[in-house]
Scaffold this active site. Structure first.
Site, PDB file in Angstrom:
ATOM      1  N   CYS A   1       0.773  -0.963   0.364  1.00  0.00           N
ATOM      2  CA  CYS A   1      -0.073  -0.398   0.285  1.00  0.00           C
ATOM      3  C   CYS A   1       0.565   1.418   0.361  1.00  0.00           C
ATOM      4  CB  CYS A   1      -0.520   0.261   1.247  1.00  0.00           C
ATOM      5  SG  CYS A   1      -0.314  -0.562   2.923  1.00  0.00           S
TER       6      CYS A   1
HETATM    7  N1  LIG Z   1      -4.554  -4.049   5.015  1.00  0.00           N
HETATM    8  C1  LIG Z   1      -4.101  -3.934   4.095  1.00  0.00           C
HETATM    9  O1  LIG Z   1      -4.072  -2.059   4.053  1.00  0.00           O
HETATM   10  C2  LIG Z   1      -2.574  -3.938   2.802  1.00  0.00           C
HETATM   11  C3  LIG Z   1      -2.414  -3.101   2.226  1.00  0.00           C
HETATM   12  C4  LIG Z   1      -1.131  -3.210   0.679  1.00  0.00           C
HETATM   13  C5  LIG Z   1      -1.606  -5.429   1.576  1.00  0.00           C
HETATM   14  N2  LIG Z   1      -1.528  -5.958   2.495  1.00  0.00           N
HETATM   15  C6  LIG Z   1      -1.167  -7.078   2.231  1.00  0.00           C
HETATM   16  O2  LIG Z   1      -1.951  -7.689   2.352  1.00  0.00           O
HETATM   17  C7  LIG Z   1      -2.534  -9.080   3.223  1.00  0.00           C
HETATM   18  C8  LIG Z   1      -3.820  -9.688   3.833  1.00  0.00           C
HETATM   19  O3  LIG Z   1      -3.542  -8.954   4.881  1.00  0.00           O
HETATM   20  P1  LIG Z   1      -4.644  -8.406   5.826  1.00  0.00           P
HETATM   21  O4  LIG Z   1      -4.855  -7.245   6.044  1.00  0.00           O
HETATM   22  O5  LIG Z   1      -5.711  -8.670   4.782  1.00  0.00           O
HETATM   23  O6  LIG Z   1      -4.307  -9.186   6.641  1.00  0.00           O
HETATM   24  P2  LIG Z   1      -5.173  -9.829   8.045  1.00  0.00           P
HETATM   25  O7  LIG Z   1      -6.198  -8.765   8.030  1.00  0.00           O
HETATM   26  O8  LIG Z   1      -4.422 -10.459   9.170  1.00  0.00           O
HETATM   27  O9  LIG Z   1      -5.370 -10.822   7.744  1.00  0.00           O
HETATM   28  C9  LIG Z   1      -5.391 -12.727   6.930  1.00  0.00           C
HETATM   29  C10 LIG Z   1      -6.642 -13.250   6.584  1.00  0.00           C
HETATM   30  O10 LIG Z   1      -5.493 -14.924   6.123  1.00  0.00           O
HETATM   31  C11 LIG Z   1      -6.015 -15.710   7.048  1.00  0.00           C
HETATM   32  N3  LIG Z   1      -4.837 -16.707   7.340  1.00  0.00           N
HETATM   33  C12 LIG Z   1      -3.917 -16.356   8.414  1.00  0.00           C
HETATM   34  N4  LIG Z   1      -3.129 -17.103   7.774  1.00  0.00           N
HETATM   35  C13 LIG Z   1      -2.921 -18.289   7.635  1.00  0.00           C
HETATM   36  C14 LIG Z   1      -2.507 -19.582   6.893  1.00  0.00           C
HETATM   37  N5  LIG Z   1      -2.124 -20.029   7.344  1.00  0.00           N
HETATM   38  N6  LIG Z   1      -3.759 -19.691   5.616  1.00  0.00           N
HETATM   39  C15 LIG Z   1      -4.082 -19.623   5.563  1.00  0.00           C
HETATM   40  N7  LIG Z   1      -5.048 -18.728   5.802  1.00  0.00           N
HETATM   41  C16 LIG Z   1      -4.952 -17.865   7.145  1.00  0.00           C
HETATM   42  C17 LIG Z   1      -7.098 -15.324   8.480  1.00  0.00           C
HETATM   43  O11 LIG Z   1      -7.758 -16.180   8.216  1.00  0.00           O
HETATM   44  P3  LIG Z   1      -7.828 -17.525   9.251  1.00  0.00           P
HETATM   45  O12 LIG Z   1      -6.887 -17.093  10.439  1.00  0.00           O
HETATM   46  O13 LIG Z   1      -8.913 -17.506   9.962  1.00  0.00           O
HETATM   47  O14 LIG Z   1      -8.262 -18.659   7.732  1.00  0.00           O
HETATM   48  C18 LIG Z   1      -7.663 -13.708   7.685  1.00  0.00           C
HETATM   49  O15 LIG Z   1      -8.777 -14.544   6.403  1.00  0.00           O
HETATM   50  C19 LIG Z   1      -0.584  -9.316   3.504  1.00  0.00           C
HETATM   51  O16 LIG Z   1       0.354  -9.885   3.250  1.00  0.00           O
HETATM   52  C20 LIG Z   1      -0.530  -7.966   4.164  1.00  0.00           C
HETATM   53  O17 LIG Z   1       0.562  -7.401   4.521  1.00  0.00           O
HETATM   54  C21 LIG Z   1      -2.505  -5.291   2.630  1.00  0.00           C
END
Ligand SMILES: NC(=O)c1ccc[n+]([C@@H]2O[C@H](COP(=O)([O-])OP(=O)(O)OC[C@H]3O[C@@H](n4cnc5c(N)ncnc54)[C@H](OP(=O)(O)O)[C@@H]3O)[C@@H](O)[C@H]2O)c1
Length: 352
Positions: free
Chosen positions: A159
């Site tokens: 981001c």
């Molecule tokens: N938030 C932002 O603004 C943003 C922007 C750009 C990129 N990103 C990137 O996008 C990715 C996701 O970000 P987020 O903010 O959406 O994260 P988040 O809110 O922490 O969500 C993570 C998701 O992954 C699942 N999960 C976690 N560990 C897992 C595993 N080992 N295997 C399968 N599922 C798993 C979780 O659900 P369960 O634990 O129930 O499986 C949850 O659905 C990250 O790598 C982050 O750096 C985020």
């Protein structure tokens, strides 16, 4: 209750079958919601390890009634594209597995972004999906639009990296980033994922601005430098980064001031306007206006302002994006549109 969701207006037979792994996270929820109203897409599954069998709306009340499945349960489900919304480290193995099974893969984590394996290991401290790297295209459409049309695996940019790179790209392409660039970057709390931590807890984040990982330690620094250095003809660009957590739900605003010797402010503004003229999700504001998060939030738009500093041969650049849209899920859908030959803007808000 339903298992998958398709959209009104699309011909069922020609819909793109999409799966979202990590559907309960901040980016996953956003993605399912965009894809559900995308005229060309059928959402076939959304996964969660902890919420199997629950409706996504039970996790996020503004979301759809998609019933969540465990990642193990969808391994053999036929889809055309899989979005990985997982923490870094967990994403690379999933990307390899899914890519080997056939669908296109769009990874929102940092696992596939850095091209130098040593740099990747020191920045992310996780193994790298080396076998996949030949297939990966960095998913910033303003840089790689043509390559994205052929891509099998896309690494969606970070981001902060999206906002910073778009703010500086035209200057890099003109060879003007010869001195270290200092970037002030403010982000809303949703950038840190759904789970609250000591710093993102309401009582810590509210009524404060918290600088963190300042200098050159934030993971997006090498990503920004990688793209800008390539645009700078391979001459290294150095970034000093000042990220700050601000008490907003969503949105990023970056600000930087760059010396532009021999260039007029109007000339730089014209350079930006021309560079982004055929990119529907970049809006370069008229001279005199300043970018604000309010102009980008809830859209897939990057809003850029160019402000000359009189008598100093300097310009102040600002870029505002929604971290969950142009900084994550929206840009991922933009990339999917390009990969499948659809209009870049299909299903997305923010194009003029
Ligand atoms: N938030 C932002 O603004 C943003 C922007 C750009 C990129 N990103 C990137 O996008 C990715 C996701 O970000 P987020 O903010 O959406 O994260 P988040 O809110 O922490 O969500 C993570 C998701 O992954 C699942 N999960 C976690 N560990 C897992 C595993 N080992 N295997 C399968 N599922 C798993 C979780 O659900 P369960 O634990 O129930 O499986 C949850 O659905 C990250 O790598 C982050 O750096 C985020």
């Amino acid at each position: 209750m339903y298992e998958s969701s398709s959209n009104e207006g699309g011909d069922e037979a020609s819909l793109i079958r999409a799966g979202v792994v990590g559907a309960t996270g901040n980016t996953g929820v956003e993605l399912v919601n965009i894809l559900t109203t995308h005229p060309q897409v059928e959402v076939v599954f959304g996964t969660s390890r902890g919420r199997r069998g629950q409706r996504l709306a039970a996790v996020d009340p503004g979301s759809t009634d998609l019933v969540l499945q465990h990642p193990d349960d969808v391994r053999n489900t036929k889809v055309d594209v899989v979005f990985l919304c997982l923490p870094h480290g967990a994403s690379a193995p999933a990307a390899e597995e899914w890519s080997n099974r056939g669908p296109r893969v769009i990874d929102l984590s940092g696992d596939l972004r850095l091209t130098d394996p040593e740099q990747h290991s020191s920045v992310y401290e996780t193994p790298r999906a080396q076998s996949l790297m030949r297939k990966v295209v960095y998913g910033l459409p303003e840089v790689n639009r043509d390559a994205l049309a052929q891509a099998l695996v896309v690494s969606n940019p970070g981001c902060y990296a999206t906002a910073s790179t778009l703010a500086l790209l035209p200057l890099a392409e003109k060879g003007l980033l010869t001195k270290p660039v200092v970037i002030d970057a403010k982000s809303g709390v949703s950038g840190a994922g759904r789970a609250a931590t000591e710093t993102t807890h309401y009582c810590s984040a509210n009524q404060d601005i918290q600088p963190y990982k300042v200098g050159r330690v934030h993971r997006h620094v090498p990503e920004i430098e990688q793209t800008l250095t390539a645009a700078h003809g391979g001459n290294p660009v150095t970034v000093v980064f000042i990220p700050q957590l601000v008490p907003l739900e969503r949105g990023i605003l970056i600000t930087t001031v760059v010396h532009t010797p021999g260039e007029s402010g109007k000339g730089i503004h014209a350079l930006y306007t021309a560079r982004y003229a055929d990119h529907p999700f970049v809006r370069v504001l008229p001279l005199g206006d300043l970018a604000r998060i309010r102009g980008a939030a809830y859209t897939n738009r990057a809003v850029i302002s160019v402000t000359p500093i009189p008598d100093q041969e300097m310009v102040l650049l600002t870029c505002a994006i929604d971290n969950l849209l142009k900084g994550a899920a929206g840009q991922a859908v933009e990339n999917m549109n390009l990969m499948f030959g659809l209009p870049e803007t299909a299903g997305l808000r923010g194009a003029p």
